[in-house]
Design a protein around this motif. Structure first.
Motif, PDB file in Angstrom:
ATOM      1  N   ARG A 163       0.763  -1.187   0.025  1.00 42.80           N
ATOM      2  CA  ARG A 163      -0.004   0.016   0.042  1.00 42.80           C
ATOM      3  C   ARG A 163       0.762   1.209  -0.045  1.00 42.80           C
ATOM      4  O   ARG A 163       1.733   1.216   0.995  1.00 42.80           O
ATOM      5  CB  ARG A 163      -0.896   0.015   1.176  1.00 42.80           C
ATOM      6  CG  ARG A 163      -1.986  -1.126   1.197  1.00 42.80           C
ATOM      7  CD  ARG A 163      -3.067  -0.838   2.111  1.00 42.80           C
ATOM      8  NE  ARG A 163      -4.082  -1.684   1.757  1.00 42.80           N
ATOM      9  CZ  ARG A 163      -4.402  -2.836   2.249  1.00 42.80           C
ATOM     10  NH1 ARG A 163      -3.635  -3.452   3.114  1.00 42.80           N
ATOM     11  NH2 ARG A 163      -5.601  -3.467   1.915  1.00 42.80           N
ATOM     12  N   ASP A 164       0.603   1.894  -1.116  1.00 43.01           N
ATOM     13  CA  ASP A 164       1.653   3.197  -1.247  1.00 43.01           C
ATOM     14  C   ASP A 164       0.834   4.319  -0.621  1.00 43.01           C
ATOM     15  O   ASP A 164      -0.471   4.663  -1.201  1.00 43.01           O
ATOM     16  CB  ASP A 164       1.788   3.500  -2.647  1.00 43.01           C
ATOM     17  CG  ASP A 164       2.814   2.335  -3.242  1.00 43.01           C
ATOM     18  OD1 ASP A 164       3.591   1.870  -2.525  1.00 43.01           O
ATOM     19  OD2 ASP A 164       2.755   2.128  -4.297  1.00 43.01           O
ATOM     20  N   ARG A 165       1.532   5.454   0.249  1.00 42.78           N
ATOM     21  CA  ARG A 165       1.153   6.486   0.547  1.00 42.78           C
ATOM     22  C   ARG A 165       0.841   7.387  -0.529  1.00 42.78           C
ATOM     23  O   ARG A 165       1.469   7.341  -1.324  1.00 42.78           O
ATOM     24  CB  ARG A 165       1.980   7.225   1.731  1.00 42.78           C
ATOM     25  CG  ARG A 165       2.431   6.352   2.906  1.00 42.78           C
ATOM     26  CD  ARG A 165       3.198   7.084   3.894  1.00 42.78           C
ATOM     27  NE  ARG A 165       3.527   6.220   4.944  1.00 42.78           N
ATOM     28  CZ  ARG A 165       4.577   5.498   5.213  1.00 42.78           C
ATOM     29  NH1 ARG A 165       5.530   5.488   4.436  1.00 42.78           N
ATOM     30  NH2 ARG A 165       5.078   4.952   6.250  1.00 42.78           N
ATOM     31  N   ARG A 181       3.933  19.230   5.213  1.00 44.00           N
ATOM     32  CA  ARG A 181       3.150  18.578   4.644  1.00 44.00           C
ATOM     33  C   ARG A 181       2.040  19.463   4.122  1.00 44.00           C
ATOM     34  O   ARG A 181       1.783  20.666   4.528  1.00 44.00           O
ATOM     35  CB  ARG A 181       2.749  17.433   5.777  1.00 44.00           C
ATOM     36  CG  ARG A 181       2.214  18.481   7.181  1.00 44.00           C
ATOM     37  CD  ARG A 181       1.678  17.261   8.274  1.00 44.00           C
ATOM     38  NE  ARG A 181       3.072  16.645   8.519  1.00 44.00           N
ATOM     39  CZ  ARG A 181       3.800  16.963   9.515  1.00 44.00           C
ATOM     40  NH1 ARG A 181       3.812  18.376  10.058  1.00 44.00           N
ATOM     41  NH2 ARG A 181       4.896  16.429   9.925  1.00 44.00           N
ATOM     42  N   GLU A 245       3.352   7.420  -3.434  1.00 44.92           N
ATOM     43  CA  GLU A 245       4.778   8.008  -2.932  1.00 44.92           C
ATOM     44  C   GLU A 245       5.979   7.382  -3.778  1.00 44.92           C
ATOM     45  O   GLU A 245       7.115   8.390  -4.096  1.00 44.92           O
ATOM     46  CB  GLU A 245       4.971   7.545  -1.519  1.00 44.92           C
ATOM     47  CG  GLU A 245       6.390   8.157  -0.924  1.00 44.92           C
ATOM     48  CD  GLU A 245       6.500   7.750   0.568  1.00 44.92           C
ATOM     49  OE1 GLU A 245       6.969   8.209   1.366  1.00 44.92           O
ATOM     50  OE2 GLU A 245       5.916   6.560   0.942  1.00 44.92           O
ATOM     51  N   PRO A 259       4.105  15.305   2.107  1.00 46.96           N
ATOM     52  CA  PRO A 259       3.201  14.320   2.493  1.00 46.96           C
ATOM     53  C   PRO A 259       1.828  14.605   2.513  1.00 46.96           C
ATOM     54  O   PRO A 259       1.520  15.878   2.724  1.00 46.96           O
ATOM     55  CB  PRO A 259       3.500  13.963   3.910  1.00 46.96           C
ATOM     56  CG  PRO A 259       4.857  14.214   4.338  1.00 46.96           C
ATOM     57  CD  PRO A 259       5.078  15.522   3.347  1.00 46.96           C
ATOM     58  N   VAL A 261      -1.767  14.550   4.320  1.00 48.94           N
ATOM     59  CA  VAL A 261      -2.266  14.342   5.470  1.00 48.94           C
ATOM     60  C   VAL A 261      -3.911  14.863   5.672  1.00 48.94           C
ATOM     61  O   VAL A 261      -4.353  15.766   4.795  1.00 48.94           O
ATOM     62  CB  VAL A 261      -1.807  14.935   6.541  1.00 48.94           C
ATOM     63  CG1 VAL A 261      -0.268  14.269   6.847  1.00 48.94           C
ATOM     64  CG2 VAL A 261      -1.647  16.536   6.572  1.00 48.94           C
ATOM     65  N   ALA A 264      -4.606  11.092   5.721  1.00 46.02           N
ATOM     66  CA  ALA A 264      -3.730  10.504   4.977  1.00 46.02           C
ATOM     67  C   ALA A 264      -4.227   9.251   4.344  1.00 46.02           C
ATOM     68  O   ALA A 264      -4.857   8.428   4.869  1.00 46.02           O
ATOM     69  CB  ALA A 264      -2.433   9.849   6.301  1.00 46.02           C
ATOM     70  N   THR A 266      -3.911   5.981   1.021  1.00 47.70           N
ATOM     71  CA  THR A 266      -3.161   5.153   0.545  1.00 47.70           C
ATOM     72  C   THR A 266      -3.622   4.622  -0.880  1.00 47.70           C
ATOM     73  O   THR A 266      -5.035   4.596  -0.881  1.00 47.70           O
ATOM     74  CB  THR A 266      -2.835   3.908   1.245  1.00 47.70           C
ATOM     75  OG1 THR A 266      -3.702   3.093   1.763  1.00 47.70           O
ATOM     76  CG2 THR A 266      -2.002   4.290   2.606  1.00 47.70           C
ATOM     77  N   ARG A 300       2.636   1.721   6.787  1.00 48.36           N
ATOM     78  CA  ARG A 300       1.639   2.342   7.389  1.00 48.36           C
ATOM     79  C   ARG A 300       1.625   3.789   6.843  1.00 48.36           C
ATOM     80  O   ARG A 300       2.662   4.372   6.786  1.00 48.36           O
ATOM     81  CB  ARG A 300       1.871   2.170   8.732  1.00 48.36           C
ATOM     82  CG  ARG A 300       1.579   0.756   9.194  1.00 48.36           C
ATOM     83  CD  ARG A 300       1.745   0.708  10.822  1.00 48.36           C
ATOM     84  NE  ARG A 300       1.931  -0.449  11.235  1.00 48.36           N
ATOM     85  CZ  ARG A 300       2.022  -0.644  12.668  1.00 48.36           C
ATOM     86  NH1 ARG A 300       2.004   0.242  13.403  1.00 48.36           N
ATOM     87  NH2 ARG A 300       1.799  -2.112  13.056  1.00 48.36           N
ATOM     88  N   PRO A 301       0.266   4.282   6.600  1.00 46.23           N
ATOM     89  CA  PRO A 301       0.240   5.776   6.416  1.00 46.23           C
ATOM     90  C   PRO A 301       0.756   6.557   7.582  1.00 46.23           C
ATOM     91  O   PRO A 301       0.515   6.077   8.941  1.00 46.23           O
ATOM     92  CB  PRO A 301      -1.337   5.815   6.104  1.00 46.23           C
ATOM     93  CG  PRO A 301      -1.771   4.553   6.801  1.00 46.23           C
ATOM     94  CD  PRO A 301      -0.865   3.605   6.947  1.00 46.23           C
ATOM     95  N   PRO A 302       1.108   7.642   7.109  1.00 43.70           N
ATOM     96  CA  PRO A 302       1.656   8.745   8.534  1.00 43.70           C
ATOM     97  C   PRO A 302       0.257   9.130   9.162  1.00 43.70           C
ATOM     98  O   PRO A 302      -0.721   9.165   8.704  1.00 43.70           O
ATOM     99  CB  PRO A 302       2.484   9.974   7.519  1.00 43.70           C
ATOM    100  CG  PRO A 302       1.496   9.725   6.133  1.00 43.70           C
ATOM    101  CD  PRO A 302       1.209   8.516   5.996  1.00 43.70           C
TER     102      PRO A 302
END
Length: 305
Positions: A163-165, A181, A245, A259, A261, A264, A266, A300-302
């Motif tokens: 899973r890509d952010r 961000r 990402e 990033p 948010v 956040a 994915t 994991r997502p931020p």
């Protein structure tokens, strides 16, 4: 005549002695002698000159020995090839990649596959949108695809890789570029560059959903098919883009990645193939791809801040 007779003859011709040939073949001498006479009878020629001490080859016998060796070598090679095919270590495969995987994963993947499966001839197609990859899988243009999973398709078998952010690509002089961000709400009123719509890109739907859930109605200025073109337009100051990402592997002057948010988000990356295909070399390739990307699957997502 069968292959056994050829092997018997080669042993006798090389040993020049029935006793030694019988020992080499782990059999008794009388049935060996009988088999060679049967072979000569079927051919209608004498292959051997027999004496009490040794065996010599006739001219026909020498010619037959050369071809018999070639036939047996070919049979052994065919058996070896069949076993390699069954083991999934030879074959040809075309692999399609979605844009972000083209830059972040394909260079390492091509080296990894070549090292682990050197007997498979791989070709690669990059910068493919997910619906185009699904169609290419169905018509056989590609055999394996790394894509953003489309809607459920029973004709395809897909396995999650990671899973890509999501991040935001901004022109370096953009009003948001100096931040650490970016919130989705901050993109209200911003010119956006997105992947193609009309059900041609999974990312188009993902981006619109994320922004609308944040109360932002996207202001889309440009739609493109290739990720490299998208990032180039961002570098040219034509707008911002929400991208996976791994796209940050495309480092162009004039582009800043931040990033995303609140929320956040994915997007999935999967490896897929046609559900009705189970060739050993295809399944082995899929397993190598899954194993190579497994450490990244738990990303994991931020946290929102």
């Amino acid at each position: 005549m069968d292959l056994r007779h050829l092997r018997y003859y080669v042993a006798v011709a090389e040993e020049r002695h029935f006793g030694r040939a019988a020992e080499r073949l782990h059999m008794a001498q009388p049935p060996l002698s009988q088999a060679i006479r049967q072979l000569e009878g079927e051919l209608g020629v004498a292959l051997l000159h027999r004496t009490t001490r040794r065996v010599d080859l006739t001219e026909a016998g020498r010619a037959y020995l050369e071809r018999a060796r070639a036939i047996l070598a070919g049979v052994d090679e065919a058996a070896h090839l069949a076993r390699r095919v069954a083991d999934g270590v030879v074959g040809r495969l075309a692999i399609g990649c979605v844009g972000s995987a083209t830059y972040s994963l394909l260079p390492a993947l091509s080296r990894h596959l070549s090292a682990e499966l050197p007997g498979i001839d791989f070709s690669f197609r990059g910068e493919m949108l997910a619906p185009d990859q699904a169609e290419a899988l169905r018509d056989g243009t590609v055999d394996v695809a790394m894509l953003r999973p489309p809607a459920a398709d029973p004709s395809l078998a897909a396995h999650l890789l990671r899973r890509d952010r999501l991040v935001v690509a901004l022109p370096a002089d953009h009003r948001l570029a100096a931040r650490r961000r970016v919130r989705a709400a901050d993109l209200a009123g911003a010119d956006l560059i997105v992947h193609a719509s009309n059900h041609r890109s999974v990312m188009y739907d993902v981006v619109l959903r994320v922004l609308r859930e944040a109360g932002v109605e996207p202001r889309i200025r440009h739609e493109v098919s290739e990720t490299s073109t998208l990032v180039t337009l961002v570098a040219g100051g034509l707008g911002a883009a929400v991208v996976p990402e791994p796209v940050t592997a495309l480092t162009l002057p004039g582009v800043v990645y931040l990033p995303l948010v609140r929320p956040a988000a994915t997007v999935d990356l999967a490896v897929a193939h046609r559900a009705d295909r189970a060739e050993p070399h295809l399944l082995r390739t899929v397993e190598v791809i899954r194993r190579m990307t497994r450490p990244a699957a738990a990303a994991r997502p931020p946290r929102d801040r």
